[in-house]
Design an enzyme around this catalytic site. Structure first.
Site, PDB file in Angstrom:
ATOM      1  N   CYS A 154       0.757  -1.272   0.035  1.00  0.00           N
ATOM      2  CA  CYS A 154      -0.065  -0.034   0.041  1.00  0.00           C
ATOM      3  C   CYS A 154       0.716   1.358   0.128  1.00  0.00           C
ATOM      4  O   CYS A 154       1.808   1.456   0.870  1.00  0.00           O
ATOM      5  CB  CYS A 154      -0.949   0.022   1.150  1.00  0.00           C
ATOM      6  SG  CYS A 154      -2.048   1.611   1.287  1.00  0.00           S
ATOM      7  N   HIS A 160      -8.302   2.980   2.061  1.00  0.00           N
ATOM      8  CA  HIS A 160      -9.218   3.063   0.711  1.00  0.00           C
ATOM      9  C   HIS A 160      -8.898   1.535   0.256  1.00  0.00           C
ATOM     10  O   HIS A 160      -8.243   0.522   0.573  1.00  0.00           O
ATOM     11  CB  HIS A 160      -8.428   3.866  -0.272  1.00  0.00           C
ATOM     12  CG  HIS A 160      -6.936   3.519  -0.683  1.00  0.00           C
ATOM     13  ND1 HIS A 160      -5.980   3.729   0.113  1.00  0.00           N
ATOM     14  CD2 HIS A 160      -6.332   2.860  -1.797  1.00  0.00           C
ATOM     15  CE1 HIS A 160      -4.726   3.317  -0.169  1.00  0.00           C
ATOM     16  NE2 HIS A 160      -5.112   3.068  -1.562  1.00  0.00           N
ATOM     17  N   PHE A 309       7.502 -15.335   4.805  1.00  0.00           N
ATOM     18  CA  PHE A 309       8.012 -15.180   3.557  1.00  0.00           C
ATOM     19  C   PHE A 309       7.534 -16.312   2.778  1.00  0.00           C
ATOM     20  O   PHE A 309       7.983 -17.542   3.066  1.00  0.00           O
ATOM     21  CB  PHE A 309       9.653 -15.063   3.327  1.00  0.00           C
ATOM     22  CG  PHE A 309       9.897 -13.566   3.919  1.00  0.00           C
ATOM     23  CD1 PHE A 309       9.892 -12.529   3.070  1.00  0.00           C
ATOM     24  CD2 PHE A 309      10.158 -13.633   5.361  1.00  0.00           C
ATOM     25  CE1 PHE A 309      10.403 -11.440   3.646  1.00  0.00           C
ATOM     26  CE2 PHE A 309      10.664 -12.282   5.715  1.00  0.00           C
ATOM     27  CZ  PHE A 309      10.670 -11.220   4.873  1.00  0.00           C
TER      28      PHE A 309
END
EC number: 2.7.7.12
Length: 345
Positions: A154, A160, A309
């Protein structure tokens, strides 16, 4: 819980290796930065704020609720030209057209969904449904998704999401269409409707539930605290939800996201998105095999600074997780439903 084993994911027709003992190994790898806690409520340089100027020179209105606008850097455009014909089957290309929109949830940059009120979350759900209806009138697939936190890519702290409508069914949509169609054909019941009924009865992976919805850490979860949000009744698309189902959706989303934040007392990063029956030309087809659902994929594993990961074995062989879905669900289920930032209030 103690011995490695593989679990089958019927929605994706693949497997995940569960190795719960690996969560005990010492960690000397990458440590992430916790998200900033000092985000200003309004910043004229933030292109998602009311009244701010965006990259294309347009000025946002002084919006007070949700705000939708065309993405200034869209991955899909409606008038992209046809690719050249291929001269070999190993070098194929296909047309890809569409539109990309951004939806701001709230005018304040320092809020996230779990800190918003239920009416404000309900307004987001209604805006999602409106966009799904509008774009789905012509496009086969409308992907609503939220990347929360810098860890998930982001680029802006303002609350949003994005909505991408495409002229084609993306890979995940085609895969889920095939597996759900096969399940209905073989078992005469939609896969995820049957799955929700089973999880509601078993309860060992249940995180939160209400009259219309339940959230589970799926039996086949890949990410440490991955969850699946499911309706209790058979419903194909977001826009088909009733008023009461939308109210209860706002409530269960808030409860889940508060638990996420409370897990490590940090604004919990994730990628989430809605999957439902295809639209556009598929509106006239039989899509009973589909069941509406939302995926939440959070990366954090041990703390606010240690993430999972997906590399090495995961990229080259198959997905692997370091604690069982049952352990993850129990930990989430036991967390309070009052946000840690509001405990002192």
């Amino acid at each position: 819980a103690e011995h490695q084993h593989a679990r089958y994911n019927p929605l994706r027709d693949d497997w995940v290796l569960v190795s719960a003992h690996r969560v005990k190994r010492p960690w000397q790898g990458q440590l992430e930065k916790p998200p900033a806690e000092d985000v200003p409520r309004w910043d004229p340089s933030n292109p998602l704020c009311p009244g701010a100027t965006r990259a294309n020179g347009e000025v946002n209105p002084q919006y007070e609720g949700t705000f939708v606008f065309p993405n200034d850097f869209p991955a899909l455009q409606p008038d992209a030209p046809e690719p050249d014909d291929s001269d070999h089957p190993l070098f194929r290309a296909a047309p890809a057209r569409g539109v990309c929109k951004v939806m701001c949830f709230h005018p304040w940059s320092d809020l996230t969904l779990p800190l918003m009120s239920l009416p404000e979350i309900r307004a987001v759900i209604d805006a999602w449904a409106e966009l799904a209806t509008e774009l789905g009138a012509s496009y086969p697939w409308v992907q609503i998704f939220e990347n929360k936190g810098a860890m998930m890519g982001c680029s802006n702290p303002h609350p949003h999401c994005q909505v991408w409508a495409s002229s084609f069914l993306p890979n995940e949509a085609r895969l889920e269409d095939r597996t759900q169609r096969q399940h209905l054909s073989q078992h005469s019941v939609p896969m995820l409707l049957e799955y929700a009924e089973q999880e509601a009865r078993r309860k060992e992976r249940l995180v939160v539930e209400n009259a219309d919805w339940l959230v589970v850490v799926p039996y086949w979860a890949t990410w440490p605290y991955q969850t699946l949000l499911l309706p209790r009744r058979h419903v194909c698309r977001l826009q088909d939800l009733s008023d009461s189902e939308r109210d209860n959706l706002a409530s269960i989303m808030q409860r889940l996201l508060i638990k996420y934040d409370n897990l490590f007392e940090v604004s919990f990063p994730y990628s989430m998105g809605w999957h439902g029956a295809p639209t556009g030309p598929y509106l006239e087809e039989d899509c009973r095999h589909w069941q509406l659902h939302a995926h939440y994929y959070p990366p954090l594993l041990r703390s606010a600074t240690v993430r999972k990961f997906m590399v090495g074995y995961e990229m080259l062989a198959q997905a692997q997780r370091d604690l069982t879905p049952e352990q993850a669900a129990e930990r989430l289920r036991s967390l309070p439903e009052v946000h840690y930032k509001k405990k002192a209030e």
